[in-house]
Enzyme design. Structure first.
Site, mmCIF file in Angstrom:
data_model
loop_
_atom_site.group_PDB
_atom_site.id
_atom_site.type_symbol
_atom_site.label_atom_id
_atom_site.label_comp_id
_atom_site.label_asym_id
_atom_site.label_seq_id
_atom_site.Cartn_x
_atom_site.Cartn_y
_atom_site.Cartn_z
ATOM 1 N N GLU A 83 -3.505 -3.592 25.573
ATOM 2 C CA GLU A 83 -4.638 -4.397 26.007
ATOM 3 C C GLU A 83 -4.699 -5.678 25.167
ATOM 4 O O GLU A 83 -5.725 -6.318 25.055
ATOM 5 C CB GLU A 83 -5.956 -3.620 25.994
ATOM 6 C CG GLU A 83 -6.239 -2.787 24.789
ATOM 7 C CD GLU A 83 -7.486 -1.913 24.975
ATOM 8 O OE1 GLU A 83 -8.539 -2.445 25.336
ATOM 9 O OE2 GLU A 83 -7.382 -0.697 24.735
ATOM 10 N N CYS A 120 -7.513 1.685 26.546
ATOM 11 C CA CYS A 120 -6.724 2.549 25.665
ATOM 12 C C CYS A 120 -6.017 3.691 26.393
ATOM 13 O O CYS A 120 -5.106 4.302 25.849
ATOM 14 C CB CYS A 120 -7.616 3.136 24.574
ATOM 15 S SG CYS A 120 -8.593 1.910 23.724
ATOM 16 N N HIS A 244 -8.436 10.488 21.925
ATOM 17 C CA HIS A 244 -8.401 9.049 21.638
ATOM 18 C C HIS A 244 -9.332 8.814 20.444
ATOM 19 O O HIS A 244 -10.475 9.278 20.439
ATOM 20 C CB HIS A 244 -8.878 8.238 22.840
ATOM 21 C CG HIS A 244 -9.145 6.807 22.493
ATOM 22 N ND1 HIS A 244 -8.169 5.991 21.961
ATOM 23 C CD2 HIS A 244 -10.273 6.049 22.551
ATOM 24 C CE1 HIS A 244 -8.686 4.791 21.725
ATOM 25 N NE2 HIS A 244 -9.968 4.807 22.064
#
Ligand code: CAA
Length: 445
Positions: A83, A120, A244
């Site tokens: 990203e 993500c 995550h």
């Protein structure tokens, strides 16, 4: 069906380090324990002036290819998840391939290259793409190189500044993998959210507190979806559960939510009932608010039980070892959580072959995904080959002024010239701009 999964992993951390409870908190006038105890972070990794998402990706990939004895012909697919891309058209994977072609005899002319974007979670999506490509038999015996690479920088003086980081994770996805076998079952929780986004801008617009709520809501939905696909969500059936990890404090919340949901209607809920009662059920409440309050009270009590504490220390805590010292790597974060856990098992001499991991990925915007993996025969050799401890120990320690300089040097709108803090050696380095505004790279011996 042939097993497909991750055959090998390499990690490349940014070469400089910012001490968060020390250098950063002191200058911000904050209590260091906000970092060590609240967010769960000790340090962030930052890229030196000559590092970026391409150099970190290419350096991780080169080490992986060298270690596995691979040539470009062995790779049929290169997918980069990021990203932090600097080009809206030409994918980062082409830059990475260009770097690697400087040091190998062959080329990647017949490899399918691409770039994945969904905050993500894109790293895990790329992993799934590679899995599908191989499972569909379209790989012609070749492996996929999947890379998650990010410079997770926030605007200065924004709350997100505390959770920055930079690094790349390169993963070789292949048949008969040595590290983990992926399973076909998945669960998703996905919704149109505006919690964290970068509308054609380098640094994100973030609604931090809301982003945490959205993370938890999507993760709960993904668990429900996974369970409905007959996925096992009993948290005590897994050796580790890597989530995550934007910062370890977020995982503390996700783990509690996951455990509470996962033990619903199981013997574990019954066993805990003597101490803290059963979980509240919606039908017993007049409205959502009182139900949510009761759930939150139950979760607080659950978190204090010995059973939960022991589970957390064994299954979740080991996934955070690396993250605490590098910060958020966006697309790579869940993948360093997996490595972190496997590394802890290796350090403790634990035999993991055949044990299962439940992996919880998340991307703002927003989507969560849950899938299970099984640890393979060759995991220990793969994990012992990593040099992440050496990389982290060798990082250059930033002063606050050097941190600000590093941030400026990586600001796309800043055209200043900045001095390197370390000397590149045996690695790819940024080498200036080309005639069409492309970034150029060279291998420094
Ligand atoms: N001692 C102990 N703990 C302390 C403390 C102290 N002295 N001071 C604060 N804390 C605790 C707080 O209580 C809080 O913990 P809880 O949430 O458990 O209550 C924690 O430390 C953080 O403190 P604050 O909430 O005061 O911190 P903040 O206002 O600076 O913001 C943040 C924190 C919202 C996460 C901010 O860093 C941010 O916006 N980060 C970027 C967004 C993000 O990472 N979101 C996560 C979900 S989205 C996602 O996962 C995608 C992604 O990668 C970005």
């Amino acid at each position: 069906m042939t097993a497909v999964g991750i055959d090998a992993i390499e990690i490349r951390a940014g070469k400089t380090r910012l001490d968060l409870p020390g250098t950063f908190a002191e200058r911000k006038g904050e209590d260091p324990e906000k970092y060590t105890k609240g967010l769960g972070l000790h340090a962030s990794s930052f890229p030196d002036v000559y590092e970026d998402i391409v150099t970190m990706a290419a350096n991780a990939s080169k080490r992986l290819m060298d270690r596995k004895g691979l040539q470009p012909d062995d790779i049929g697919r290169i997918d980069v998840a990021t990203e932090s891309a600097f080009d809206n058209s030409k994918p980062v994977s082409t830059y990475v391939a260009g770097c690697l072609e400087q040091v190998y005899d062959g080329d990647f002319n017949h490899a399918n290259k691409g770039e994945r974007k969904f905050a993500c979670i894109a790293g895990t999506q790329s992993l799934n793409d590679a899995y599908n490509w191989i499972s569909a038999g379209r790989n012609r015996g070749r492996a996929a190189l999947v890379i998650a690479t990010d410079t997770a920088l926030y605007e200065r003086n924004e709350p997100g500044e505390a959770t920055q980081g930079a690094g790349a994770v390169a993963m070789l996805v292949d048949e008969d993998p040595s590290l983990v076998e992926l399973s076909a079952q998945q669960g998703f929780g996905s919704a149109d959210e505006t919690d964290f986004l970068k509308p054609n801008q380098q640094f994100p617009s973030v609604d931090g507190k809301r982003s945490m709520q959205v993370y938890l809501a999507r993760m709960r939905e993904a668990m429900e979806d996974f369970a409905s696909a007959e996925g096992d969500v009993n948290p005590e059936h897994f050796a580790y559960i890597p989530f995550h990890t934007p910062f370890p404090g977020m995982v503390r919340k996700a783990a509690l939510l996951g455990y509470r949901n996962g033990i619903r209607d199981t013997d574990i809920e019954d066993a805990l009932a003597e101490e803290i009662g059963h979980q509240p059920r919606r039908e017993a409440f007049d409205d959502d608010e009182s139900y949510r309050e009761a759930l939150s009270e139950y979760a607080d009590a659950l978190a204090k039980t010995d059973r939960y504490g022991e589970w957390y220390d064994a299954v979740i805590e080991p996934t955070l070892d690396i993250s605490r010292h590098v910060g958020n790597w966006y697309t790579g974060s869940v993948h360093i959580a997996r490595v972190s856990a496997l590394k802890r098992a290796a350090d403790e001499g634990r035999d993991l072959v055949g044990e299962r991991l439940l992996v919880g990925s998340y991307g703002s915007g927003a989507q969560a995904e849950i899938h299970a993996e099984t640890v393979c025969e060759g995991w220990l050799e793969e994990i012992e080959a990593l040099n992440i401890d050496e990389q982290l120990d060798a990082r250059y320690e930033l002063s606050f002024e050097e941190y600000e300089m590093t941030h400026d040097a990586h600001n796309h709108d800043d055209e200043g010239e900045y001095d390197e803090l370390t000397v590149p050696s045996d690695e790819f380095a940024f080498d200036g701009w080309g005639r069409m505004g492309e970034r150029k790279y060279r291998y420094v011996s």
